[in-house]
Motif scaffolding. Structure first.
Motif, PDB file in Angstrom:
ATOM      1  N   MET A   1       0.844  -1.166   0.000  1.00 35.63           N
ATOM      2  CA  MET A   1       0.000   0.000   0.000  1.00 35.63           C
ATOM      3  C   MET A   1       0.897   1.239   0.000  1.00 35.63           C
ATOM      4  O   MET A   1       1.989   1.221   0.589  1.00 35.63           O
ATOM      5  CB  MET A   1      -0.890  -0.020   1.250  1.00 35.63           C
ATOM      6  N   LEU A   2       0.441   2.301  -0.674  1.00 37.13           N
ATOM      7  CA  LEU A   2       1.217   3.536  -0.746  1.00 37.13           C
ATOM      8  C   LEU A   2       0.526   4.650   0.028  1.00 37.13           C
ATOM      9  O   LEU A   2      -0.703   4.746   0.015  1.00 37.13           O
ATOM     10  CB  LEU A   2       1.392   3.970  -2.201  1.00 37.13           C
ATOM     11  N   LEU A   3       1.298   5.482   0.659  1.00 35.52           N
ATOM     12  CA  LEU A   3       0.819   6.674   1.344  1.00 35.52           C
ATOM     13  C   LEU A   3       1.533   7.864   0.725  1.00 35.52           C
ATOM     14  O   LEU A   3       2.761   7.851   0.605  1.00 35.52           O
ATOM     15  CB  LEU A   3       1.136   6.583   2.841  1.00 35.52           C
ATOM     16  N   ARG A   4       0.789   8.873   0.315  1.00 36.31           N
ATOM     17  CA  ARG A   4       1.343  10.009  -0.416  1.00 36.31           C
ATOM     18  C   ARG A   4       1.012  11.303   0.306  1.00 36.31           C
ATOM     19  O   ARG A   4      -0.129  11.526   0.692  1.00 36.31           O
ATOM     20  CB  ARG A   4       0.731  10.021  -1.811  1.00 36.31           C
ATOM     21  N   LYS A   5       2.005  12.170   0.452  1.00 39.47           N
ATOM     22  CA  LYS A   5       1.820  13.497   1.033  1.00 39.47           C
ATOM     23  C   LYS A   5       2.439  14.509   0.088  1.00 39.47           C
ATOM     24  O   LYS A   5       3.564  14.318  -0.385  1.00 39.47           O
ATOM     25  CB  LYS A   5       2.479  13.562   2.423  1.00 39.47           C
ATOM     26  N   GLU A   6       1.699  15.576  -0.218  1.00 34.27           N
ATOM     27  CA  GLU A   6       2.179  16.580  -1.158  1.00 34.27           C
ATOM     28  C   GLU A   6       2.440  17.910  -0.458  1.00 34.27           C
ATOM     29  O   GLU A   6       1.797  18.232   0.545  1.00 34.27           O
ATOM     30  CB  GLU A   6       1.166  16.780  -2.290  1.00 34.27           C
ATOM     31  N   PHE A   7       3.366  18.664  -1.034  1.00 39.44           N
ATOM     32  CA  PHE A   7       3.796  19.951  -0.503  1.00 39.44           C
ATOM     33  C   PHE A   7       3.993  20.911  -1.662  1.00 39.44           C
ATOM     34  O   PHE A   7       4.280  20.489  -2.781  1.00 39.44           O
ATOM     35  CB  PHE A   7       5.126  19.809   0.256  1.00 39.44           C
ATOM     36  N   ILE A   8       3.906  22.206  -1.372  1.00 36.13           N
ATOM     37  CA  ILE A   8       4.155  23.257  -2.357  1.00 36.13           C
ATOM     38  C   ILE A   8       5.219  24.185  -1.783  1.00 36.13           C
ATOM     39  O   ILE A   8       5.187  24.505  -0.589  1.00 36.13           O
ATOM     40  CB  ILE A   8       2.868  24.082  -2.621  1.00 36.13           C
ATOM     41  N   PHE A   9       6.153  24.598  -2.629  1.00 39.68           N
ATOM     42  CA  PHE A   9       7.118  25.618  -2.216  1.00 39.68           C
ATOM     43  C   PHE A   9       7.518  26.437  -3.428  1.00 39.68           C
ATOM     44  O   PHE A   9       7.440  25.985  -4.562  1.00 39.68           O
ATOM     45  CB  PHE A   9       8.343  25.008  -1.517  1.00 39.68           C
ATOM     46  N   ASP A  10       7.922  27.660  -3.170  1.00 42.79           N
ATOM     47  CA  ASP A  10       8.389  28.572  -4.221  1.00 42.79           C
ATOM     48  C   ASP A  10       9.885  28.735  -4.075  1.00 42.79           C
ATOM     49  O   ASP A  10      10.397  28.875  -2.953  1.00 42.79           O
ATOM     50  CB  ASP A  10       7.716  29.940  -4.082  1.00 42.79           C
ATOM     51  N   ALA A  11      10.587  28.724  -5.198  1.00 44.28           N
ATOM     52  CA  ALA A  11      12.041  28.884  -5.156  1.00 44.28           C
ATOM     53  C   ALA A  11      12.542  29.365  -6.507  1.00 44.28           C
ATOM     54  O   ALA A  11      11.867  29.231  -7.527  1.00 44.28           O
ATOM     55  CB  ALA A  11      12.715  27.566  -4.781  1.00 44.28           C
ATOM     56  N   ALA A  12      13.755  29.922  -6.482  1.00 45.88           N
ATOM     57  CA  ALA A  12      14.412  30.398  -7.701  1.00 45.88           C
ATOM     58  C   ALA A  12      15.661  29.566  -7.954  1.00 45.88           C
ATOM     59  O   ALA A  12      16.247  29.001  -7.022  1.00 45.88           O
ATOM     60  CB  ALA A  12      14.788  31.869  -7.553  1.00 45.88           C
ATOM     61  N   HIS A  13      16.038  29.498  -9.223  1.00 52.43           N
ATOM     62  CA  HIS A  13      17.283  28.820  -9.580  1.00 52.43           C
ATOM     63  C   HIS A  13      17.695  29.244 -10.981  1.00 52.43           C
ATOM     64  O   HIS A  13      16.956  29.913 -11.695  1.00 52.43           O
ATOM     65  CB  HIS A  13      17.138  27.294  -9.489  1.00 52.43           C
ATOM     66  N   ASN A  14      18.884  28.854 -11.338  1.00 52.84           N
ATOM     67  CA  ASN A  14      19.320  28.911 -12.730  1.00 52.84           C
ATOM     68  C   ASN A  14      20.195  27.691 -12.962  1.00 52.84           C
ATOM     69  O   ASN A  14      20.848  27.197 -12.043  1.00 52.84           O
ATOM     70  CB  ASN A  14      20.029  30.226 -13.074  1.00 52.84           C
ATOM     71  N   LEU A  15      20.130  27.179 -14.169  1.00 54.97           N
ATOM     72  CA  LEU A  15      20.839  25.942 -14.502  1.00 54.97           C
ATOM     73  C   LEU A  15      22.131  26.300 -15.230  1.00 54.97           C
ATOM     74  O   LEU A  15      22.133  26.530 -16.437  1.00 54.97           O
ATOM     75  CB  LEU A  15      19.944  25.026 -15.332  1.00 54.97           C
ATOM     76  N   VAL A  16      23.211  26.322 -14.477  1.00 54.07           N
ATOM     77  CA  VAL A  16      24.486  26.808 -15.008  1.00 54.07           C
ATOM     78  C   VAL A  16      25.094  25.868 -16.043  1.00 54.07           C
ATOM     79  O   VAL A  16      25.868  26.305 -16.888  1.00 54.07           O
ATOM     80  CB  VAL A  16      25.493  27.093 -13.869  1.00 54.07           C
ATOM     81  N   GLU A  17      24.759  24.600 -16.008  1.00 53.31           N
ATOM     82  CA  GLU A  17      25.299  23.627 -16.966  1.00 53.31           C
ATOM     83  C   GLU A  17      24.380  23.431 -18.165  1.00 53.31           C
ATOM     84  O   GLU A  17      24.627  22.566 -18.997  1.00 53.31           O
ATOM     85  CB  GLU A  17      25.531  22.276 -16.275  1.00 53.31           C
ATOM     86  N   TYR A  18      23.316  24.198 -18.235  1.00 52.42           N
ATOM     87  CA  TYR A  18      22.333  24.080 -19.308  1.00 52.42           C
ATOM     88  C   TYR A  18      22.428  25.311 -20.193  1.00 52.42           C
ATOM     89  O   TYR A  18      22.639  26.418 -19.705  1.00 52.42           O
ATOM     90  CB  TYR A  18      20.934  23.987 -18.685  1.00 52.42           C
ATOM     91  N   HIS A  19      22.278  25.128 -21.495  1.00 51.12           N
ATOM     92  CA  HIS A  19      22.329  26.262 -22.406  1.00 51.12           C
ATOM     93  C   HIS A  19      20.960  26.445 -23.046  1.00 51.12           C
ATOM     94  O   HIS A  19      20.518  25.627 -23.843  1.00 51.12           O
ATOM     95  CB  HIS A  19      23.435  26.073 -23.444  1.00 51.12           C
TER      96      HIS A  19
ATOM     97  N   LYS B   1       8.433  19.152   6.296  1.00 53.62           N
ATOM     98  CA  LYS B   1       8.492  20.610   6.435  1.00 53.62           C
ATOM     99  C   LYS B   1       9.774  21.036   7.142  1.00 53.62           C
ATOM    100  O   LYS B   1      10.419  22.003   6.739  1.00 53.62           O
ATOM    101  CB  LYS B   1       7.272  21.119   7.187  1.00 53.62           C
ATOM    102  N   GLU B   2      10.153  20.310   8.177  1.00 56.75           N
ATOM    103  CA  GLU B   2      11.361  20.652   8.935  1.00 56.75           C
ATOM    104  C   GLU B   2      12.633  20.429   8.128  1.00 56.75           C
ATOM    105  O   GLU B   2      13.518  21.276   8.089  1.00 56.75           O
ATOM    106  CB  GLU B   2      11.415  19.818  10.216  1.00 56.75           C
ATOM    107  N   ARG B   3      12.734  19.291   7.456  1.00 51.86           N
ATOM    108  CA  ARG B   3      13.978  18.910   6.791  1.00 51.86           C
ATOM    109  C   ARG B   3      14.101  19.395   5.355  1.00 51.86           C
ATOM    110  O   ARG B   3      15.207  19.475   4.826  1.00 51.86           O
ATOM    111  CB  ARG B   3      14.144  17.389   6.825  1.00 51.86           C
ATOM    112  N   VAL B   4      12.966  19.727   4.708  1.00 54.07           N
ATOM    113  CA  VAL B   4      12.998  20.076   3.283  1.00 54.07           C
ATOM    114  C   VAL B   4      12.370  21.444   3.012  1.00 54.07           C
ATOM    115  O   VAL B   4      13.052  22.349   2.538  1.00 54.07           O
ATOM    116  CB  VAL B   4      12.285  18.986   2.438  1.00 54.07           C
ATOM    117  N   ILE B   5      11.098  21.576   3.295  1.00 52.21           N
ATOM    118  CA  ILE B   5      10.381  22.794   2.918  1.00 52.21           C
ATOM    119  C   ILE B   5      10.986  24.022   3.588  1.00 52.21           C
ATOM    120  O   ILE B   5      11.157  25.059   2.935  1.00 52.21           O
ATOM    121  CB  ILE B   5       8.876  22.675   3.234  1.00 52.21           C
TER     122      ILE B   5
END
Length: 123
Positions: free
Chosen positions: A1-19, A57-61
């Motif tokens: 059986m699977l248990l799923r929990k979802e979260f939302i967060f806002d963040a910025a980034h840029n992909l330096v190895e991507y052109h 929330k404590e370790r990631v969000i």
């Protein structure tokens, strides 16, 4: 059986190895799903949703929300964010009756990376 929990967060980034346009600074409203696989315990639960939520929330969000992701990961693609999340929560979420099974990181409504236990077992 699977248990799923979802979260939302806002963040910025840029992909330096991507052109392409993603090499420039930009942001996303990310959706994160953490999935456990196991069997219900004597209380009838794989895991308590509240405990899963608090731990993620404590370790990631708390670290990713409104962050510049390049300060955490050198190339913060959805794939590498998923692996980073896995490393933060896999052991703390492990129980005798369940373990982390999957992490999904959605950058947009139609695009996500999925990391599974099978991927990590063969890493």
């Amino acid at each position: 059986m699977l248990l799923r929990k979802e979260f939302i967060f806002d963040a910025a980034h840029n992909l330096v190895e991507y052109h392409g346009k993603c090499e420039r600074l930009h942001g996303h409203t990310y959706r994160l799903a953490v999935v456990l696989k196991g069997s219900p315990d004597r209380e009838g639960m794989i895991a308590d949703f509240c405990e899963v939520s608090s731990l993620v929330k404590e370790r990631v969000i708390s670290r990713l929300d409104h962050a510049y992701l390049n300060d955490i990961l050198p190339q913060p693609t959805a794939e590498y964010i998923a692996r980073w999340v896995w490393e933060q929560v896999a052991e703390p979420l492990r129980r005798p009756n369940c373990r982390l099974w999957e992490v999904e990181v959605w950058e947009t409504a139609t695009s996500c990376a999925v990391l599974t236990a099978e991927d990590m077992d063969h890493a």
